[in-house]
Scaffold this motif. Sequence first.
Motif, PDB file in Angstrom:
ATOM      1  N   TYR A  39       2.923  -3.165 -15.831  1.00 20.65           N
ATOM      2  CA  TYR A  39       2.244  -4.424 -16.069  1.00 20.65           C
ATOM      3  C   TYR A  39       1.893  -4.367 -17.653  1.00 20.65           C
ATOM      4  CZ  TYR A  39       1.973  -4.787 -11.309  1.00 20.65           C
ATOM      5  OH  TYR A  39       2.399  -5.078  -9.889  1.00 20.65           O
ATOM      6  N   TRP A  42       4.436  -6.462 -19.287  1.00 23.32           N
ATOM      7  CA  TRP A  42       4.606  -7.940 -18.876  1.00 23.32           C
ATOM      8  C   TRP A  42       3.227  -8.455 -19.580  1.00 23.32           C
ATOM      9  CZ3 TRP A  42       8.757  -9.005 -18.259  1.00 23.32           C
ATOM     10  CH2 TRP A  42       9.653  -8.360 -17.543  1.00 23.32           C
ATOM     11  N   TYR A 311      -2.374  -7.451  -7.239  1.00 22.24           N
ATOM     12  CA  TYR A 311      -2.493  -6.559  -8.019  1.00 22.24           C
ATOM     13  C   TYR A 311      -1.408  -5.342  -8.357  1.00 22.24           C
ATOM     14  CZ  TYR A 311      -4.944  -2.839 -10.729  1.00 22.24           C
ATOM     15  OH  TYR A 311      -5.258  -1.851 -11.686  1.00 22.24           O
ATOM     16  N   SER A 312      -0.662  -5.197  -7.182  1.00 20.36           N
ATOM     17  CA  SER A 312       0.077  -3.984  -7.180  1.00 20.36           C
ATOM     18  C   SER A 312       1.125  -4.196  -5.972  1.00 20.36           C
ATOM     19  CB  SER A 312      -0.444  -2.726  -6.905  1.00 20.36           C
ATOM     20  OG  SER A 312       0.763  -1.604  -7.019  1.00 20.36           O
ATOM     21  N   SER A 345       4.589 -10.182 -12.648  1.00 16.53           N
ATOM     22  CA  SER A 345       3.944  -9.986 -14.033  1.00 16.53           C
ATOM     23  C   SER A 345       3.206 -11.799 -13.781  1.00 16.53           C
ATOM     24  CB  SER A 345       4.964 -10.739 -15.255  1.00 16.53           C
ATOM     25  OG  SER A 345       4.404 -11.287 -15.943  1.00 16.53           O
ATOM     26  N   HIS A 348      -0.155 -11.361 -12.668  1.00 13.89           N
ATOM     27  CA  HIS A 348      -0.982 -10.820 -13.457  1.00 13.89           C
ATOM     28  C   HIS A 348      -1.391 -12.010 -14.705  1.00 13.89           C
ATOM     29  CE1 HIS A 348      -1.836  -6.403 -12.590  1.00 13.89           C
ATOM     30  NE2 HIS A 348      -1.137  -6.791 -11.557  1.00 13.89           N
ATOM     31  N   GLU A 357      -6.358  -7.793 -14.802  1.00 15.11           N
ATOM     32  CA  GLU A 357      -6.046  -6.046 -14.656  1.00 15.11           C
ATOM     33  C   GLU A 357      -7.439  -5.747 -13.927  1.00 15.11           C
ATOM     34  OE1 GLU A 357      -3.411  -5.467 -15.381  1.00 15.11           O
ATOM     35  OE2 GLU A 357      -3.046  -7.201 -16.628  1.00 15.11           O
TER      36      GLU A 357
END
Length: 442
Positions: A39, A42, A311-312, A345, A348, A357
């Motif tokens: 992250y 990106w 987020y993930s 990406s 985020h 984040e």
Amino acid sequence: MSQSLSEEPAAMTTEARCPVSHLAESFDPFTDSYLQDPYSFWAGARAEEPVFYSPSLDYWVVSRYQDVRQVFMDTDTFSAAISITPLKELCPAAVDELVKAQMVMGPSLVNEDPPLHTQRRQHIRDALVSPRRIEAVRPRIRELAGRYIDHFVQRGHADLVTDFAWEIPALVAFALMGVPDEDVERAKQFSGRLALFTWGYPSDEEQMQLAAGMGQYWTYAKEHVARRLKEPTDDYISELIKSWRTPGNEDLFDENYLVTTMMNFLFAGHETTTNATANGLRSLLEHRDQWDALCADPSLATNAVEEVLRYSSSVIAWRREVVKDVVVGGVEIPAGSKILAVTGSANHDESVFPEPEKFDVARSNAKRHFAFGTGRHLCIGAALARVEMQIFLEELTRRLPHMRLVEDQNFAYSPNTSFRGPDHLLVEWDPSANPIEADRPS
Ligand code: HEM
């Protein structure tokens, strides 16, 4: 381990198609630092150069939300044909292994384009993940989650990947596909190799070994389809066979299509959910306030699943081929180019997700993520994956609200561009403090 791109430049296409920036030169998705935290890279790319050409991969890389959306939505310009083609061209020894197994992988939903994709998708969705099927499998998911927690709840420690998230999504997906429980371990071994084979950059030796495994996997899928052709049951492949035998649908499928589909779905149906669950539990336990909020209010689980996927996510990049000249994010990309659309990406991108984040299980627009892609190819298993993840969170927060991550553990990720989840996730707790009396050691 796989080599990083910088160790094997000779095998890659190096012709300069455009001025290559420092950012593009430094993009190597197989290094440990990138795998640990893609992250940060990106965030820089979105700000500095949101669309760039990577000479080492020979892909155009797209990182902003709106640009990734354009790639998914414009199916006239961006073909799905290459979405599961091995990133690294097969070496002759690997090709020999596939020939030995008589493996002839044709297209399957994920890498075909309209109009055939549209016609087939409807039948496949009805056969695999109709709302009726998902509702029917819900009690089985809860029962499995409960049974797996029973195995370790009094122990005081667990690896939430190997003890929990590794097998349950496989058992669910394989049940839908009619794979008997006793074959799950074998089928999971086969399909586990697919990520590295298809989205990794293995050495020739590794690629040959992976290809041999692919050959066995193909043979397994072929035998399963042959059994169902003789004796259909009520599983997914049998439903698809029924569809195929319906007058008017004779040209829609063939046996090879069913085998390819079986093979791809075994993979798509569980590896993604295993990884998403592990990523989610890691994120929640690393943000203790969010975990505690979820334990206090289980109704947050539905949105927590969306925030976890944003987020993930377990799938952070997907591929397309450009079939006519196009402009993406102000950059001209010629027909014939290949695109890596970095959904992780986009998820985020600060223009869509304020404070991207920050991990916030109550984020109001979390569901706008692209973890499942978007448009015509939107993941067919999204509803199933959501139900599974929600049940996992409900059961774990109910029975182990006091668990915590083991400190100083290292997280290892498979070196590939797209599938992301830790190999292990170690947690611990005081079993005598388990909230449910029956869960405490006697
Ligand atoms: C968290 C779990 C999952 C994630 C993150 C995920 C992600 C994705 C992504 C990114 C795509 C490509 C979308 C595109 O090309 O635009 C996709 C397609 C697909 N997924 Fe999933 N997936 C998950 C779970 C599942 C499950 C459980 C199944 C099956 C039961 C499944 C079956 C499929 C199929 C069949 C496609 C191809 C759809 C099409 O091309 O029309 N996925 N998935």
